[in-house]
Motif scaffolding. Structure first.
Motif, PDB file in Angstrom:
ATOM      1  N   PHE A   7       0.851  -1.185   0.000  1.00  0.00           N
ATOM      2  CA  PHE A   7       0.000   0.000   0.000  1.00  0.00           C
ATOM      3  C   PHE A   7       0.888   1.235   0.000  1.00  0.00           C
ATOM      4  O   PHE A   7       2.059   1.163   0.367  1.00  0.00           O
ATOM      5  N   ASP A   8       0.309   2.382  -0.411  1.00  0.00           N
ATOM      6  CA  ASP A   8       1.122   3.586  -0.519  1.00  0.00           C
ATOM      7  C   ASP A   8       0.395   4.805   0.062  1.00  0.00           C
ATOM      8  O   ASP A   8      -0.732   4.705   0.554  1.00  0.00           O
ATOM      9  N   PHE A   9       1.071   5.942  -0.021  1.00  0.00           N
ATOM     10  CA  PHE A   9       0.597   7.225   0.488  1.00  0.00           C
ATOM     11  C   PHE A   9      -0.808   7.549  -0.029  1.00  0.00           C
ATOM     12  O   PHE A   9      -1.702   7.960   0.719  1.00  0.00           O
ATOM     13  N   ILE A  10      -1.030   7.318  -1.322  1.00  0.00           N
ATOM     14  CA  ILE A  10      -2.331   7.640  -1.931  1.00  0.00           C
ATOM     15  C   ILE A  10      -3.418   6.704  -1.408  1.00  0.00           C
ATOM     16  O   ILE A  10      -4.553   7.129  -1.157  1.00  0.00           O
ATOM     17  N   ASN A  11      -3.092   5.427  -1.228  1.00  0.00           N
ATOM     18  CA  ASN A  11      -4.060   4.483  -0.640  1.00  0.00           C
ATOM     19  C   ASN A  11      -4.522   4.967   0.727  1.00  0.00           C
ATOM     20  O   ASN A  11      -5.707   4.869   1.071  1.00  0.00           O
ATOM     21  N   VAL A  12      -3.591   5.513   1.523  1.00  0.00           N
ATOM     22  CA  VAL A  12      -3.930   5.998   2.858  1.00  0.00           C
ATOM     23  C   VAL A  12      -4.821   7.236   2.767  1.00  0.00           C
ATOM     24  O   VAL A  12      -5.850   7.342   3.448  1.00  0.00           O
ATOM     25  N   ILE A  13      -4.449   8.181   1.901  1.00  0.00           N
ATOM     26  CA  ILE A  13      -5.233   9.413   1.742  1.00  0.00           C
ATOM     27  C   ILE A  13      -6.659   9.096   1.287  1.00  0.00           C
ATOM     28  O   ILE A  13      -7.624   9.705   1.757  1.00  0.00           O
ATOM     29  N   GLN A  14      -6.790   8.128   0.399  1.00  0.00           N
ATOM     30  CA  GLN A  14      -8.109   7.809  -0.157  1.00  0.00           C
ATOM     31  C   GLN A  14      -8.879   6.781   0.689  1.00  0.00           C
ATOM     32  O   GLN A  14      -9.977   6.372   0.324  1.00  0.00           O
ATOM     33  N   GLY A  15      -8.323   6.370   1.808  1.00  0.00           N
ATOM     34  CA  GLY A  15      -9.039   5.483   2.725  1.00  0.00           C
ATOM     35  C   GLY A  15      -9.018   4.023   2.343  1.00  0.00           C
ATOM     36  O   GLY A  15      -9.787   3.221   2.900  1.00  0.00           O
ATOM     37  N   ASP A  16      -8.140   3.645   1.404  1.00  0.00           N
ATOM     38  CA  ASP A  16      -8.061   2.243   0.979  1.00  0.00           C
ATOM     39  C   ASP A  16      -7.154   1.413   1.890  1.00  0.00           C
ATOM     40  O   ASP A  16      -7.121   0.178   1.785  1.00  0.00           O
TER      41      ASP A  16
END
Length: 282
Positions: free
Chosen positions: A68-77
């Motif tokens: 998982f990455d930074f964008i996954n965290v920001i988007q709630g994934d």
């Protein structure tokens, strides 16, 4: 009966590693600085803000461990703990990689702020590896920063672009917009320093760079094959075999933590220069 209030632990410091121009050694410096801080025992995380390119995980040698990455965290994934990668060499160092398949619009100010606030509760230092230039990813990387390390080469175009970045740090960040807030503490890290090229007039002198940028000097990193070798094997240069470059990064890290370290300029023997540089870096 006296009630003693529990003292809250200090929050982590957010430091952006930025530059106006690409190819100056910004990601190499972010990796070296974060690893150097972790070597000193500070709990450190380094975040890749360069959405779409994603070079930090390769420089840190953990590209095969990205799930998982930074964008996954920001988007709630994904939760932040799922995306953080613990370095195998230093248990005080973590990496938050970014996405190679999204574009920079996936970064949101609210999302970045939420992630940084969570990290500040757990880490002493949060190092933000900014994309070069002044577009969205770079602006978000610097917006919430407490301090900035502006990476530049001793060349006119690089220094000019760095001067523009310094203008953004003093005008388009949360600290700049907040009434009464201390300004971002900005320092310059001079990379690819080559005394022979400076002597021949191909590169600017350290004093000339400092006169234009008018911010303190954090360190001088010499041109070195050790930097390229370390990047190629996925090791921050401060964790690789000893070299002039690794020592220079270690000195810069020590200054970043408030230690007084003499400024060494390899190959420069002009009398009094060390003292003048050290005086400007205080």
């Amino acid at each position: 009966m006296t009630t003693h209030l529990k003292e809250e632990p200090p929050l982590g410091r957010v430091i952006v590693i930025t530059s106006g121009k690409g190819g100056v050694g910004k990601t190499t410096s972010a990796a070296a600085i974060s690893a150097g801080l972790a070597k000193l025992g500070h709990k450190t995380v380094v975040i890749d803000f360069d959405v779409g390119l994603r070079n930090l995980d390769m420089t840190m040698g953990c590209e095969r461990r990205v799930v998982f990455d930074f964008i996954n965290v920001i988007q709630g994934d994904a939760r932040l703990k799922q995306a953080l990668i613990r370095d195998k060499r230093l248990d005080t160092l973590s990496i938050l990689p970014t996405s190679q398949t999204r574009d920079k619009d996936a970064l949101t100010k609210e999302g970045v702020e939420a992630v940084l606030n969570e990290l500040k509760e757990e880490f002493d230092y949060i190092i933000c590896d900014s994309p070069a230039g002044i577009e969205r990813g770079a602006q978000l990387a610097m917006y919430f920063a407490d301090e900035a390390v502006v990476v530049t080469n001793p060349e006119v175009s690089s220094v000019r672009d760095s001067d523009r970045v310094l203008g953004l740090l003093s005008s388009q960040t949360k600290r700049a917009e907040t009434e009464g807030a201390e300004p971002i503490k900005a320092q310059v890290l001079l990379t690819r320093h080559d005394q022979a090229r400076i002597a021949s007039g191909e590169m600017m002198t350290v004093d000339d760079v400092l006169e234009i940028l008018a911010v303190p000097l954090l360190g001088i990193i010499p041109e070195s094959k050790a930097v390229l070798r370390a990047s190629n094997v996925g090791t921050p240069v401060v964790l690789d075999e000893p070299s002039a470059a690794s020592r220079a990064y270690e000195d810069a890290v020590a200054r970043l933590t408030g230690q007084e370290v003499e400024m060494r300029t390899p190959g420069d023997t002009r009398p009094g220069l060390f003292q003048r540089l050290f005086g400007r870096s205080a």
